[in-house]
Design a protein around this motif. Structure first.
Motif, PDB file in Angstrom:
ATOM      1  N   ILE A   1      68.116  32.235  40.510  1.00  0.00           N
ATOM      2  CA  ILE A   1      69.197  33.198  40.659  1.00  0.00           C
ATOM      3  C   ILE A   1      70.294  32.558  41.487  1.00  0.00           C
ATOM      4  CG2 ILE A   1      69.811  35.461  41.586  1.00  0.00           C
ATOM      5  CD1 ILE A   1      66.906  36.249  41.094  1.00  0.00           C
ATOM      6  N   PRO A   2      71.540  32.667  41.066  1.00  0.00           N
ATOM      7  CA  PRO A   2      72.618  32.012  41.805  1.00  0.00           C
ATOM      8  C   PRO A   2      72.612  32.395  43.285  1.00  0.00           C
ATOM      9  CG  PRO A   2      73.417  32.931  39.741  1.00  0.00           C
ATOM     10  CD  PRO A   2      72.015  33.414  39.906  1.00  0.00           C
ATOM     11  N   ALA A   3      72.982  31.442  44.115  1.00  0.00           N
ATOM     12  CA  ALA A   3      73.046  31.702  45.561  1.00  0.00           C
ATOM     13  C   ALA A   3      74.110  32.740  45.861  1.00  0.00           C
ATOM     14  CB  ALA A   3      73.353  30.400  46.294  1.00  0.00           C
TER      15      ALA A   3
ATOM     16  N   ILE B   1      83.561  40.841  45.745  1.00  0.00           N
ATOM     17  CA  ILE B   1      83.237  42.186  45.296  1.00  0.00           C
ATOM     18  C   ILE B   1      81.790  42.195  44.833  1.00  0.00           C
ATOM     19  CG2 ILE B   1      83.784  43.947  43.580  1.00  0.00           C
ATOM     20  CD1 ILE B   1      86.635  42.830  43.545  1.00  0.00           C
ATOM     21  N   VAL B   2      81.059  43.213  45.214  1.00  0.00           N
ATOM     22  CA  VAL B   2      79.627  43.240  44.922  1.00  0.00           C
ATOM     23  C   VAL B   2      79.374  43.237  43.422  1.00  0.00           C
ATOM     24  CG1 VAL B   2      77.506  44.563  45.165  1.00  0.00           C
ATOM     25  CG2 VAL B   2      79.073  44.361  47.090  1.00  0.00           C
ATOM     26  N   ASN B   3      80.097  44.098  42.685  1.00  0.00           N
ATOM     27  CA  ASN B   3      79.872  44.202  41.243  1.00  0.00           C
ATOM     28  C   ASN B   3      81.203  44.078  40.513  1.00  0.00           C
ATOM     29  OD1 ASN B   3      77.002  44.914  41.486  1.00  0.00           O
ATOM     30  ND2 ASN B   3      77.792  46.793  42.380  1.00  0.00           N
TER      31      ASN B   3
ATOM     32  N   VAL C   1      77.290  35.526  41.998  1.00  0.00           N
ATOM     33  CA  VAL C   1      78.408  35.348  41.080  1.00  0.00           C
ATOM     34  C   VAL C   1      78.036  34.351  39.981  1.00  0.00           C
ATOM     35  CG1 VAL C   1      80.818  34.653  40.854  1.00  0.00           C
ATOM     36  CG2 VAL C   1      80.027  35.811  42.927  1.00  0.00           C
ATOM     37  N   ILE C   2      78.393  34.684  38.747  1.00  0.00           N
ATOM     38  CA  ILE C   2      78.164  33.775  37.623  1.00  0.00           C
ATOM     39  C   ILE C   2      79.407  33.755  36.747  1.00  0.00           C
ATOM     40  CG2 ILE C   2      75.656  34.036  37.566  1.00  0.00           C
ATOM     41  CD1 ILE C   2      75.996  36.040  35.269  1.00  0.00           C
ATOM     42  N   GLN C   3      79.564  32.680  35.989  1.00  0.00           N
ATOM     43  CA  GLN C   3      80.627  32.563  34.998  1.00  0.00           C
ATOM     44  C   GLN C   3      80.004  32.146  33.673  1.00  0.00           C
ATOM     45  OE1 GLN C   3      83.488  29.817  36.767  1.00  0.00           O
ATOM     46  NE2 GLN C   3      84.771  31.538  37.399  1.00  0.00           N
ATOM     47  N   ILE C   4      80.415  32.823  32.577  1.00  0.00           N
ATOM     48  CA  ILE C   4      79.816  32.578  31.263  1.00  0.00           C
ATOM     49  C   ILE C   4      80.924  32.520  30.213  1.00  0.00           C
ATOM     50  CG2 ILE C   4      78.114  33.367  29.580  1.00  0.00           C
ATOM     51  CD1 ILE C   4      76.804  35.017  31.714  1.00  0.00           C
ATOM     52  N   PRO C   5      80.845  31.591  29.263  1.00  0.00           N
ATOM     53  CA  PRO C   5      81.808  31.584  28.157  1.00  0.00           C
ATOM     54  C   PRO C   5      81.745  32.879  27.360  1.00  0.00           C
ATOM     55  CG  PRO C   5      80.587  29.521  28.240  1.00  0.00           C
ATOM     56  CD  PRO C   5      79.911  30.455  29.201  1.00  0.00           C
ATOM     57  N   GLU C   6      82.816  33.198  26.704  1.00  0.00           N
ATOM     58  CA  GLU C   6      82.962  34.506  26.050  1.00  0.00           C
ATOM     59  C   GLU C   6      82.062  34.684  24.840  1.00  0.00           C
ATOM     60  OE1 GLU C   6      86.541  36.122  23.404  1.00  0.00           O
ATOM     61  OE2 GLU C   6      86.971  36.245  25.565  1.00  0.00           O
ATOM     62  N   VAL C   7      81.497  35.888  24.713  1.00  0.00           N
ATOM     63  CA  VAL C   7      80.899  36.379  23.473  1.00  0.00           C
ATOM     64  C   VAL C   7      81.469  37.780  23.230  1.00  0.00           C
ATOM     65  CG1 VAL C   7      78.763  35.045  23.686  1.00  0.00           C
ATOM     66  CG2 VAL C   7      78.870  37.335  24.652  1.00  0.00           C
TER      67      VAL C   7
END
Length: 452
Positions: free
Chosen positions: A270-272, A278-280, A297-303
């Motif tokens: 799970i990311p640190a 902002i929490v959510n 926090v995570i970053q993901i390419p678009e779907v």
């Protein structure tokens, strides 16, 4: 004799059961022919997915990513064509399981059981897969139910029954399924490794070593292609083939056999936590989507499904029609797959066939039983495609039907992508998002999302 799409599906499935690369290719030819006859045949797309899945997890290990992509893409096409078929939903659950999207996988397994809880050919694999989710007791019930419905499934007792009892910690029972000595290359690459683990827990170390040596030889031939290899690589491969969600009873054995070199199975990290954020949040920034949940926090390419999720999160409790999320007009010019009279005639004939089969069985009239079963199975197959869950006649070309299938797929696929990077957020969304003709976000607690 002209083949129908359904006949090609049946021949293809029989080839897949043989478990070889050559059989998979022959199966794929049948599914391709079925699609030429009927381009929107969802089961043929499912068959294509299964053939790639076999390569992905059981056959062409050097084509792992290519085969995985093929399995996923064909499953996507199948579910978009028909999300009410229990075989298709089972296959999709299996793909998400091997992706490590456990909540999404469980969603599709349970949906498959809801759609049809009496098909031994789907009960059996689901029994195996939910063991990986930590649901051993439920898996055992499904396995036993599968044997009741089809006693020939007893051939899978070692691979599935023995595996279930092993993960339940009932090692004596698991060992009772081992009937033969190892013979070099097992049909399932890691079967001998599990046998070795069973005997380790029973304290029978000679047997343990025999089966472990057999597994290493299998690995040498199939994976290392006859070259020398680090035994640790063979251990890591076991967990690549077996996507356990939680700790497996394999781990104590592997610590022993590796003399402490093996510590624990790889788990998703799970990311640190990052402070001051902002929490959510569920926001698109510069071509990627940025999510924060539980201070991670995570970053993901678009779907595509991210847009659907964003709209649902913006209005908790609000119910959206699937066509609204899809952007479709609600004008629906569908046609019924069968009329009411045809349905009554089919149901009447099915009852007649059931009586005729029972009578033939009592008289041991085996040649007639085969003919009656063929007609019965074909009628059931056609009727299952034509009727919905409540026995209502389904419609073809329906805007609502297509929108419901497409939106459900998009949303569940998007949640699976999130779950890979942030299991807690994925689990929350999987539980709180409701999909179907009407979609909504209904969390079990007050929670605020920043979406713009």
């Amino acid at each position: 004799m002209a083949f129908s799409a359904y006949e090609h599906w049946l021949y293809g499935i029989e080839e897949l059961k043989k478990g070889s690369i050559q059989a998979d290719l022959l199966a794929r030819e049948h599914f391709e022919k079925a699609l030429k006859i009927q381009p929107d045949y969802a089961l043929a797309c499912t068959g294509m997915s299964l053939s790639y899945f076999n390569e992905w997890t059981c056959q062409l290990w050097d084509r792992w990513e290519v085969s995985k992509s093929g399995a996923f893409e064909w499953a996507q096409r199948a579910i978009e064509l028909d999300d009410q078929n229990h075989i298709i939903t089972m296959v999709l659950g299996r793909i998400f399981l091997y992706e490590g999207s456990y909540d999404t996988a469980e969603y599709y397994f349970r949906k498959s059981l809801m759609l049809n809880s009496n098909d031994p050919d789907t009960l059996l694999p689901i029994a195996l897969y939910i063991v990986y989710l930590g649901l051993g007791k439920e898996a055992l019930k499904l396995f036993e139910r599968s044997l009741e419905l089809n006693p020939f499934n007893a051939d899978y007792q070692l691979r599935i029954g023995g595996f279930i009892y092993f993960e339940l910690g009932e090692y004596e029972k698991a060992a009772s399924f081992i009937k033969h000595k190892p013979n070099g290359i097992a049909k399932i690459a890691d079967t001998d490794a599990y046998c070795a683990a069973i005997y380790y827990h029973l304290g029978q170390f000679d047997q343990m070593q025999t089966y472990w040596n057999s597994y290493l030889e299998t690995y040498r031939v199939l994976i290392a292609k006859g070259t020398d290899f680090d035994p640790q690589d063979a251990i890591d491969w076991i967990f690549k083939l077996n996507p356990h969600r939680h700790v497996s009873h394999l781990e104590d054995f592997l610590k022993f056999i590796s003399k402490g070199r093996f510590q624990h199975a790889p788990v998703k990290k799970i990311p640190a936590k990052e402070k001051g954020l902002i929490v959510n949040s569920f926001i698109k920034e510069a071509g990627v989507w940025k999510f924060s949940f539980d201070n991670s926090v995570i970053q993901i390419p678009e779907v595509k499904g991210f847009y659907d999720l964003q709209k649902l999160l913006m209005q908790p409790g609000q119910v959206f029609h699937c066509a609204e999320l899809m952007g479709s007009s609600l004008e629906d010019k569908s046609e019924k797959l069968i009329d009411e009279k045809s349905r009554r005639d089919y149901q009447k004939r099915i009852l007649e066939l059931q009586s005729a089969i029972e009578e033939a069985e009592m008289q041991n009239d085996y040649s007639n039983i085969h003919t009656l079963h063929e007609e019965y199975d074909m009628l059931i197959e056609h009727l299952s495609k034509s009727l919905g869950l409540q026995g209502k006649i389904r419609e073809t070309g329906s805007v609502v039907e297509k929108a419901r299938s497409a939106v459900t797929w998009r949303i569940r696929n998007a949640i699976a992508k999130i779950e890979l990077h942030h299991p807690f957020m994925g689990a929350h969304l999987s539980n709180a998002i409701k999909t179907g003709t009407f979609c909504s976000y209904k969390p079990d607690r007050d929670i605020h999302w920043e979406t713009v």
